[in-house]
Write an enzyme that holds these catalytic residues in place. Sequence first.
Site, PDB file in Angstrom:
ATOM      1  N   GLU A   1       0.997  -1.483  -0.129  1.00  0.00           N
ATOM      2  CA  GLU A   1      -0.097   0.169  -0.286  1.00  0.00           C
ATOM      3  C   GLU A   1       0.854   1.288  -0.046  1.00  0.00           C
ATOM      4  O   GLU A   1       1.852   1.238   0.855  1.00  0.00           O
ATOM      5  CB  GLU A   1      -0.877  -0.028   1.132  1.00  0.00           C
ATOM      6  CG  GLU A   1      -1.835   1.251   1.315  1.00  0.00           C
ATOM      7  CD  GLU A   1      -2.970   0.991   2.265  1.00  0.00           C
ATOM      8  OE1 GLU A   1      -4.002  -0.037   2.137  1.00  0.00           O
ATOM      9  OE2 GLU A   1      -3.109   1.676   3.187  1.00  0.00           O
TER      10      GLU A   1
ATOM     11  N   GLY B   1     -14.767   5.906   5.065  1.00  0.00           N
ATOM     12  CA  GLY B   1     -13.709   7.065   5.540  1.00  0.00           C
ATOM     13  C   GLY B   1     -14.358   7.455   7.011  1.00  0.00           C
ATOM     14  O   GLY B   1     -15.272   7.047   7.685  1.00  0.00           O
TER      15      GLY B   1
HETATM   16  P1  FAD Z   1     -18.362   0.909   7.231  1.00  0.00           P
HETATM   17  O1  FAD Z   1     -18.302  -0.276   6.769  1.00  0.00           O
HETATM   18  O2  FAD Z   1     -19.497   1.947   6.723  1.00  0.00           O
HETATM   19  O3  FAD Z   1     -18.697   1.074   8.825  1.00  0.00           O
HETATM   20  C1  FAD Z   1     -18.609   2.152   9.632  1.00  0.00           C
HETATM   21  C2  FAD Z   1     -18.887   1.738  10.962  1.00  0.00           C
HETATM   22  O4  FAD Z   1     -20.264   2.046  10.734  1.00  0.00           O
HETATM   23  C3  FAD Z   1     -18.787   0.549  11.502  1.00  0.00           C
HETATM   24  O5  FAD Z   1     -18.773   0.803  12.846  1.00  0.00           O
HETATM   25  C4  FAD Z   1     -19.935  -0.420  11.056  1.00  0.00           C
HETATM   26  O6  FAD Z   1     -20.057  -1.502  12.133  1.00  0.00           O
HETATM   27  C5  FAD Z   1     -21.209   0.448  11.080  1.00  0.00           C
HETATM   28  N1  FAD Z   1     -22.090   0.278   9.945  1.00  0.00           N
HETATM   29  C6  FAD Z   1     -21.978  -0.189   8.784  1.00  0.00           C
HETATM   30  N2  FAD Z   1     -22.977  -0.223   8.440  1.00  0.00           N
HETATM   31  C7  FAD Z   1     -24.018   0.440   9.014  1.00  0.00           C
HETATM   32  C8  FAD Z   1     -25.473   0.504   8.864  1.00  0.00           C
HETATM   33  N3  FAD Z   1     -26.287   0.132   7.877  1.00  0.00           N
HETATM   34  N4  FAD Z   1     -26.145   0.957  10.153  1.00  0.00           N
HETATM   35  C9  FAD Z   1     -25.631   1.317  11.297  1.00  0.00           C
HETATM   36  N5  FAD Z   1     -24.364   1.154  11.267  1.00  0.00           N
HETATM   37  C10 FAD Z   1     -23.470   0.439  10.255  1.00  0.00           C
HETATM   38  N6  FAD Z   1      -9.717   5.894   5.505  1.00  0.00           N
HETATM   39  C11 FAD Z   1      -9.430   6.895   4.508  1.00  0.00           C
HETATM   40  O7  FAD Z   1      -9.887   7.837   4.626  1.00  0.00           O
HETATM   41  N7  FAD Z   1      -8.764   6.408   3.307  1.00  0.00           N
HETATM   42  C12 FAD Z   1      -8.339   5.332   2.933  1.00  0.00           C
HETATM   43  O8  FAD Z   1      -7.842   4.922   1.711  1.00  0.00           O
HETATM   44  C13 FAD Z   1      -8.635   4.206   3.957  1.00  0.00           C
HETATM   45  N8  FAD Z   1      -8.193   2.923   3.592  1.00  0.00           N
HETATM   46  C14 FAD Z   1      -8.512   1.887   4.379  1.00  0.00           C
HETATM   47  C15 FAD Z   1      -8.161   0.492   4.209  1.00  0.00           C
HETATM   48  C16 FAD Z   1      -8.243  -0.443   4.937  1.00  0.00           C
HETATM   49  C17 FAD Z   1      -8.258  -1.990   4.711  1.00  0.00           C
HETATM   50  C18 FAD Z   1      -9.132  -0.283   6.134  1.00  0.00           C
HETATM   51  C19 FAD Z   1      -9.334  -1.376   7.246  1.00  0.00           C
HETATM   52  C20 FAD Z   1      -9.411   1.045   6.624  1.00  0.00           C
HETATM   53  C21 FAD Z   1      -9.304   2.157   5.729  1.00  0.00           C
HETATM   54  N9  FAD Z   1      -9.619   3.530   6.230  1.00  0.00           N
HETATM   55  C22 FAD Z   1      -9.293   4.553   5.086  1.00  0.00           C
HETATM   56  C23 FAD Z   1     -10.180   3.796   7.298  1.00  0.00           C
HETATM   57  C24 FAD Z   1     -11.768   3.518   7.119  1.00  0.00           C
HETATM   58  O9  FAD Z   1     -12.379   4.888   6.400  1.00  0.00           O
HETATM   59  C25 FAD Z   1     -12.279   3.816   8.370  1.00  0.00           C
HETATM   60  O10 FAD Z   1     -12.090   2.873   9.416  1.00  0.00           O
HETATM   61  C26 FAD Z   1     -13.870   4.294   8.707  1.00  0.00           C
HETATM   62  O11 FAD Z   1     -13.916   4.791  10.074  1.00  0.00           O
HETATM   63  C27 FAD Z   1     -14.775   3.154   8.393  1.00  0.00           C
HETATM   64  O12 FAD Z   1     -14.675   2.948   7.004  1.00  0.00           O
HETATM   65  P2  FAD Z   1     -15.671   1.638   6.497  1.00  0.00           P
HETATM   66  O13 FAD Z   1     -15.563   1.613   5.040  1.00  0.00           O
HETATM   67  O14 FAD Z   1     -15.099   0.473   7.359  1.00  0.00           O
HETATM   68  O15 FAD Z   1     -17.009   1.884   6.806  1.00  0.00           O
END
Ligand code: FAD
Length: 284
Positions: A17, A107
């Site tokens: 990455e 995010g």
């Molecule tokens: P989601 O999957 O939407 O989850 C976020 C939270 O909401 C979780 O607690 C989940 O349980 C909850 N949730 C999900 N769906 C629902 C629903 N329908 N109702 C109620 N609650 C719900 N950040 C960046 O800014 N840029 C990057 O390039 C980046 N790359 C990453 C790469 C990896 C492999 C990982 C693990 C993380 C990365 N992150 C990045 C960090 C990420 O953006 C954060 O961890 C963020 O807080 C959650 O993103 P997510 O896509 O997992 O969110």
Amino acid sequence: MKIRDILAQGRPTLSFEVFPPKTEDAYDTVERAAAKIATLKPDFMSVTYGAGGGTSDYTVGIASDIQKSGVTPLAHLTCVSSTRDKVHSVLEELKNHGIENVLALRGDIPADGRTPREYHYASELIHEIKQSGDFCIGAACYPEGHVESANKSVDMDYLKEKVEAGCDFVTTQMFFDNSILYSYLYRIREKGITVPVIAGIMPVTSAKQIKRITQMSGTYLPSRFLAIVDKFGDNPAAMKQAGIAYATDQIIDLIANGVRGIHVYSMNKPDVAMKIRENLSEIL
Ligand code: FAD
């Protein structure tokens, strides 16, 4: 090439990455670092979107440079601080550059809590990307549970929602104790989630990184790891060597136990990526 096709080859994969620069002045430096990592011929390289000190503006540019160097790129895309217009313009740019792989993320919520409120969760973004073209879509997952989740079970329900929305693979948050991943893989399969899970490994090369990691994600640090930090934290060269060795041990154990996808959070450090590649030269 689509990452789902790479993962379907049934062999272990190694990917790295990088994060994009914050300003245009730093573009060349990041481009050079990415080019050096690309010479290791990883299975793919991911480029973050506005994370790790970089900005979203140059994600497509760096991903396109990686593509030109002959390595498959994976462009990250976040939605919660974005508008639909912005998301769709990035997707068009990706298509124009022939980039086929997107890691769809929510995010982090900004500190002031203010967002355009057009997106709430990554699953909404995954739905939209699915309808916007022939992309291979990845998502994030959290072996220790996402920091905002009430518990791991609820977090897993939402992971299932993301997979059902159309994601082809998931990449884990970093972890430092492989047994956490093994029990997560068991739970994930029990839940009926069958997409490939790529293990995210962070080589910790400075004591400063650790504070940031625990603040951001609450990741568990095993005593074997803490002993290394205690002993070598004040000696940057020794800490780097020990951090790379720890990450290498984790990777070897994962591969020995049948985990196929290894993603290294190489943080724009070609020397770290090179050393890890070298340590695995006969293994991968
Ligand atoms: P989601 O999957 O939407 O989850 C976020 C939270 O909401 C979780 O607690 C989940 O349980 C909850 N949730 C999900 N769906 C629902 C629903 N329908 N109702 C109620 N609650 C719900 N950040 C960046 O800014 N840029 C990057 O390039 C980046 N790359 C990453 C790469 C990896 C492999 C990982 C693990 C993380 C990365 N992150 C990045 C960090 C990420 O953006 C954060 O961890 C963020 O807080 C959650 O993103 P997510 O896509 O997992 O969110």
